[in-house]
Enzyme design. Structure first.
Site, short mmCIF file in Angstrom:
data_model
loop_
_atom_site.label_atom_id
_atom_site.label_comp_id
_atom_site.label_asym_id
_atom_site.label_seq_id
_atom_site.Cartn_x
_atom_site.Cartn_y
_atom_site.Cartn_z
N GLU A 20 -82.09 23.73 -56.84
CA GLU A 20 -81.14 22.62 -56.77
C GLU A 20 -79.69 23.07 -56.91
O GLU A 20 -78.82 22.61 -56.18
CB GLU A 20 -81.50 21.66 -57.93
CG GLU A 20 -81.01 20.26 -57.80
CD GLU A 20 -81.58 19.39 -58.93
OE1 GLU A 20 -82.14 19.92 -59.92
OE2 GLU A 20 -81.43 18.17 -58.82
N LYS B 275 -76.94 11.96 -57.78
CA LYS B 275 -77.57 11.78 -59.08
C LYS B 275 -78.60 10.66 -59.07
O LYS B 275 -79.63 10.74 -59.71
CB LYS B 275 -76.48 11.50 -60.11
CG LYS B 275 -76.99 11.36 -61.53
CD LYS B 275 -77.42 12.69 -62.10
CE LYS B 275 -77.98 12.59 -63.50
NZ LYS B 275 -78.84 13.74 -63.80
N TRP C 148 -73.54 8.98 -49.52
CA TRP C 148 -74.58 10.00 -49.40
C TRP C 148 -75.28 9.69 -48.07
O TRP C 148 -75.96 8.67 -47.95
CB TRP C 148 -75.55 9.90 -50.56
CG TRP C 148 -76.58 10.97 -50.59
CD1 TRP C 148 -76.45 12.23 -51.11
CD2 TRP C 148 -77.92 10.88 -50.11
NE1 TRP C 148 -77.62 12.92 -50.96
CE2 TRP C 148 -78.54 12.12 -50.35
CE3 TRP C 148 -78.65 9.88 -49.49
CZ2 TRP C 148 -79.87 12.39 -50.00
CZ3 TRP C 148 -79.97 10.13 -49.13
CH2 TRP C 148 -80.56 11.38 -49.39
N HIS D 275 -104.64 33.40 -54.58
CA HIS D 275 -105.13 32.61 -53.45
C HIS D 275 -104.08 32.50 -52.34
O HIS D 275 -104.22 31.66 -51.45
CB HIS D 275 -105.56 31.21 -53.92
CG HIS D 275 -106.67 31.26 -54.92
ND1 HIS D 275 -107.95 31.68 -54.59
CD2 HIS D 275 -106.70 31.00 -56.25
CE1 HIS D 275 -108.73 31.65 -55.66
NE2 HIS D 275 -107.98 31.25 -56.69
N ARG E 105 -73.38 9.12 -57.30
CA ARG E 105 -74.33 8.45 -56.39
C ARG E 105 -74.26 9.02 -54.98
O ARG E 105 -75.04 8.63 -54.11
CB ARG E 105 -74.03 6.96 -56.34
CG ARG E 105 -74.10 6.28 -57.68
CD ARG E 105 -73.78 4.82 -57.53
NE ARG E 105 -74.83 4.13 -56.81
CZ ARG E 105 -75.89 3.59 -57.39
NH1 ARG E 105 -76.04 3.66 -58.69
NH2 ARG E 105 -76.80 2.99 -56.67
N LYS F 247 -84.87 23.38 -60.80
CA LYS F 247 -83.50 23.57 -61.27
C LYS F 247 -82.82 24.68 -60.49
O LYS F 247 -81.69 24.54 -60.06
CB LYS F 247 -83.47 23.96 -62.76
CG LYS F 247 -83.60 22.96 -63.84
CD LYS F 247 -82.69 21.80 -63.89
CE LYS F 247 -83.07 20.74 -62.89
NZ LYS F 247 -83.72 19.58 -63.41
N CYS G 136 -75.24 6.09 -52.52
CA CYS G 136 -73.88 5.62 -52.25
C CYS G 136 -73.40 4.75 -53.41
O CYS G 136 -74.19 4.11 -54.09
CB CYS G 136 -73.77 4.82 -50.97
SG CYS G 136 -74.48 5.63 -49.54
N ASN H 218 -74.75 -0.02 -49.27
CA ASN H 218 -75.66 0.94 -49.88
C ASN H 218 -77.07 0.52 -49.47
O ASN H 218 -77.43 -0.64 -49.66
CB ASN H 218 -75.49 0.89 -51.41
CG ASN H 218 -76.46 1.81 -52.13
OD1 ASN H 218 -77.08 2.67 -51.52
ND2 ASN H 218 -76.58 1.62 -53.43
N GLY H 219 -77.84 1.44 -48.90
CA GLY H 219 -79.19 1.09 -48.47
C GLY H 219 -79.43 1.51 -47.03
O GLY H 219 -78.68 2.32 -46.48
N GLU I 51 -90.53 22.75 -62.94
CA GLU I 51 -89.20 22.23 -63.28
C GLU I 51 -88.16 23.35 -63.24
O GLU I 51 -87.04 23.16 -62.76
CB GLU I 51 -89.25 21.56 -64.67
CG GLU I 51 -87.93 21.10 -65.23
CD GLU I 51 -87.18 20.07 -64.39
OE1 GLU I 51 -87.77 19.50 -63.45
OE2 GLU I 51 -85.98 19.87 -64.66
O1 M6R Z 1 -83.28 8.96 -62.17
P1 M6R Z 1 -84.65 9.52 -61.93
O2 M6R Z 1 -85.20 10.24 -63.08
O3 M6R Z 1 -85.60 8.46 -61.42
O4 M6R Z 1 -84.44 10.56 -60.75
C1 M6R Z 1 -85.52 11.22 -60.17
C2 M6R Z 1 -85.06 12.43 -59.40
O5 M6R Z 1 -84.21 12.05 -58.35
C3 M6R Z 1 -84.32 13.44 -60.28
O6 M6R Z 1 -85.08 13.80 -61.37
C4 M6R Z 1 -83.95 14.70 -59.49
O7 M6R Z 1 -85.10 15.38 -59.12
C5 M6R Z 1 -83.02 15.59 -60.30
N1 M6R Z 1 -81.83 15.86 -59.55
C6 M6R Z 1 -83.60 16.88 -60.67
O8 M6R Z 1 -82.73 17.66 -61.42
#
Ligand code: M6R
Length: 611
Positions: free
Chosen positions: A491, A606, A73, A507, A27, A488, A2, A98-99, A484
């Site tokens: 996501e 983010k 969020w 396996h 956020r 991506k 947030c 926020n929290g 990774e």
């Molecule tokens: O800001 P950070 O690198 O600590 O964030 C960690 C994850 O939240 C972040 O890498 C997330 O997995 C990304 N959206 C992936 O693309």
């Protein structure tokens, strides 16, 4: 997560609040709202589901010289107008939060007995009723907030205004980032300084346990016991330049293409003629590295994947390295070997689980703490002994791209610094170090070469857009690169994607293979390529469709079940950086075909500042 913005001025602050929210959308972006104290001294509250733009469309005619605003969020309560912030109590007080408040159920029971009526399913609503209650008992706004925070368990950054004190903005912080922005005859609060770029460059960071009483001309900060505390005034270096899309359709695409420059800047000032310099890691980095025998790295998401790649480098160089997800690390017991350096990796520097892991680590006997981060003004940086910045520039797309590759480069530089200690006096580089340094210098050009694969990847992406599941395979340091790649894809395209170390296929996951399950493989020319080829045969033999990113010198070729895309030959140490690029492009173009919201994928944010 947030985003919070608040303002108190002698002008209408509505536009500043809305602009600040737009800047904080990264956020969280499932709903937004604002409340100002209007000229008639009544609270004017507007909230809407969806983006800030939709809030803006219902803010016509609103005006006030003090207000708080929020982009959400969801944690407690689905995204809905009645769950959006600000929350109000009897139209007297408005709160943005926020929290997470952990004792909200207990407080709610008491407040219901006191006659408060709840209009949301959020944990936040108990905060505003509690403040209202203490004001009804005769406390002023500041003291009502101070009493309330002493009754809360959990994490919070709070912004509070009341119609009874239309010139006073109160802010409190415990566990969720909040800062105070200083203006000229006006003052602000925000989750981070990006919200305030047009109105303030000077700011004070609130620390956990701080409560601030802010008017247009004064800022007083106290601890929760009510004693005044001093917080340094800092100057923000953020500017709007980095938020320009520069002709690209999406920030993610722009950020993928910025990797050449980002890596150039990450390397700048960190390399000697034939060595990696210690000093950029911090004044006392040399002494700390001399003492470092082992490494423990903590991170989340993409940053965690970077750490997993780096483990291969560290251990190849003879440095024991353990990598763990922050949310797991913080809830178990630890055995810390002598001489272990604790490192965190985070793009944002605000990820709550990583922050909490760092705070815990400080009590466990590590020799020091090191942070690899992209945001200089972040909480993690402030809390760490040593910091090295990934100079990726601001990353706006929720899917991390240039932050990841710059993290990799930084980790490789760290591995080289520690490797020197294994070799001898720790000060002089050997031939191998000189060779890796030359490879690092050539990275920007090699990234350009990888970006040139984009047209072929656009063609490849058509094979994925109608699929529901995908497998990613890699071996060695390219196993976490496959992870990774899968992260991506899921996501931003919402296609279910899993990654496996290719040797694990037999396996279990081999049972999933059919022609509707595309299999992506990362095949650099390393000592594991022959093993990988056997694994690919296992897929082919079961009717699977393969999409392989392979070294141009390898004998892997396309046929009716396999599409091979040739990547220019690259040194083994930097190959993980290069092989990341086509996977990023693949995800982007699949998502583009699917028409998803690439920069702000559903349900995500983010910066993850909640547990
Ligand atoms: O800001 P950070 O690198 O600590 O964030 C960690 C994850 O939240 C972040 O890498 C997330 O997995 C990304 N959206 C992936 O693309």
């Amino acid at each position: 997560m947030c985003g919070i913005v608040g303002a108190v001025a002698s002008r209408d602050v509505t536009a500043t609040l809305i602009d600040g929210l737009k800047r904080l959308e990264y956020r969280g972006y499932d709903s937004a709202g604002l409340a100002v104290v209007a000229e008639n001294n009544e609270l004017d509250l507007r909230r809407s589901v969806g983006r800030v733009a939709s809030l803006e469309s219902i803010c016509g005619g609103i005006s006030g010289q003090i207000g708080v605003a929020h982009t959400r969020w969801a944690t407690h309560g689905r995204p809905a107008e009645h769950n959006a912030h600000p929350h109000t109590s009897s139209s007297q007080v408005a709160v943005v939060h926020n929290g997470i408040i952990e004792n909200h159920n207990e407080l709610r029971l008491v407040q219901k007995e006191r006659g408060f009526v709840f209009s949301s399913e959020t944990d936040t609503e108990v905060i505003v009723h509690q403040i209202d209650w203490h004001m009804q008992q005769g406390q002023d706004l500041f003291n009502a907030v101070r009493t309330t925070v002493s009754e809360l368990h959990g994490a919070y950054g709070l912004g509070v205004v009341s119609k009874h004190e239309p010139g006073v903005l109160v802010a409190a912080r415990s566990g969720s980032p909040l800062l105070v922005g200083l203006g000229d005859g006006e003052n602000f609060i925000a989750s981070d300084m990006s919200a305030l770029i047009p109105v303030s460059q000077k700011y004070m960071v609130m620390e956990d346990g701080d409560i601030a009483k802010i008017t247009s001309t004064s800022i007083e900060i106290f601890d929760f016991q009510g004693s005044p505390v001093e917080r340094a005034v800092l100057i923000s270096t953020l500017s709007d330049e980095e938020t320009d899309l520069g002709g690209f359709a999406h920030y993610m695409k722009k950020e993928i293409h910025e990797q050449t420059r980002a890596i150039t800047e990450t390397l700048e000032g960190r390399l000697g003629a034939d060595s990696v310099l210690d000093l950029p890691f911090g004044e006392n980095a040399r002494e700390i590295f001399d003492k470092t025998k082992e490494l423990k790295i903590i991170a989340c998401g993409t940053s965690y994947n970077a750490a997993c790649v780096a483990r291969y480098w560290f251990e190849e160089f003879g440095i024991k390295c353990d990598v763990e997800i922050a949310s797991e690390y913080r809830y178990r017991k630890h055995v810390v070997n002598e001489g272990t350096l604790f490192a965190t990796i985070s793009q944002s520097g605000e990820t709550l689980d990583t922050m909490a892991a760092l705070e815990m680590a400080k009590t466990l006997g590590y020799i020091n703490t090191l942070c690899i981060c992209n945001v200089p003004e972040s909480s993690l940086v402030r809390a760490s002994d040593l910091t090295i910045f990934t100079h990726a520039g601001r990353e706006i797309g929720v899917a991390s791209t240039k932050a990841f590759t710059t993290q990799l480069v930084t980790l490789l530089m760290l591995a080289i610094c520690l490797r020197r200690r294994r070799l001898g006096d720790g000060r002089s580089a050997d031939v191998m170090e000189a060779e890796i340094v030359q490879e690092l210098r050539s990275l920007p050009q090699q990234i350009e070469n990888a970006l040139d694969l984009e047209d072929d990847i656009i063609a490849m992406s058509k094979h994925f857009a109608d699929k529901n599941h995908t497998l990613f395979l890699g071996r060695g340091a390219h196993y976490p690169i496959a992870v990774e790649g899968a992260l991506k894809l899921k996501e931003i395209s919402y296609i279910h994607a899993e990654a496996y170390a290719a040797g694990e296929l037999k396996h279990g996951p081999l049972a999933l293979i059919d022609e509707d399950m595309p299999v992506v493989a990362v095949a650099p020319n390393d000592e594991l390529q022959e093993k990988l080829k056997s694994n690919l045969e296992e897929v082919r033999a079961r009717g699977g469709k393969l999409y392989v990113f392979a070294d141009a010198n390898s004998d892997l070729e396309s046929d009716e079940s396999t599409l091979v895309l040739k990547v220019a030959p690259v040194n083994n140490y930097i190959a993980p950086v290069i092989y990341t690029i086509p996977l990023q492009l693949l995800s982007y173009h699949v998502a583009l075909l699917k028409g998803t919201d690439i920069d702000k994928p559903r349900n995500l944010a983010k910066s993850v500042t909640v547990e």
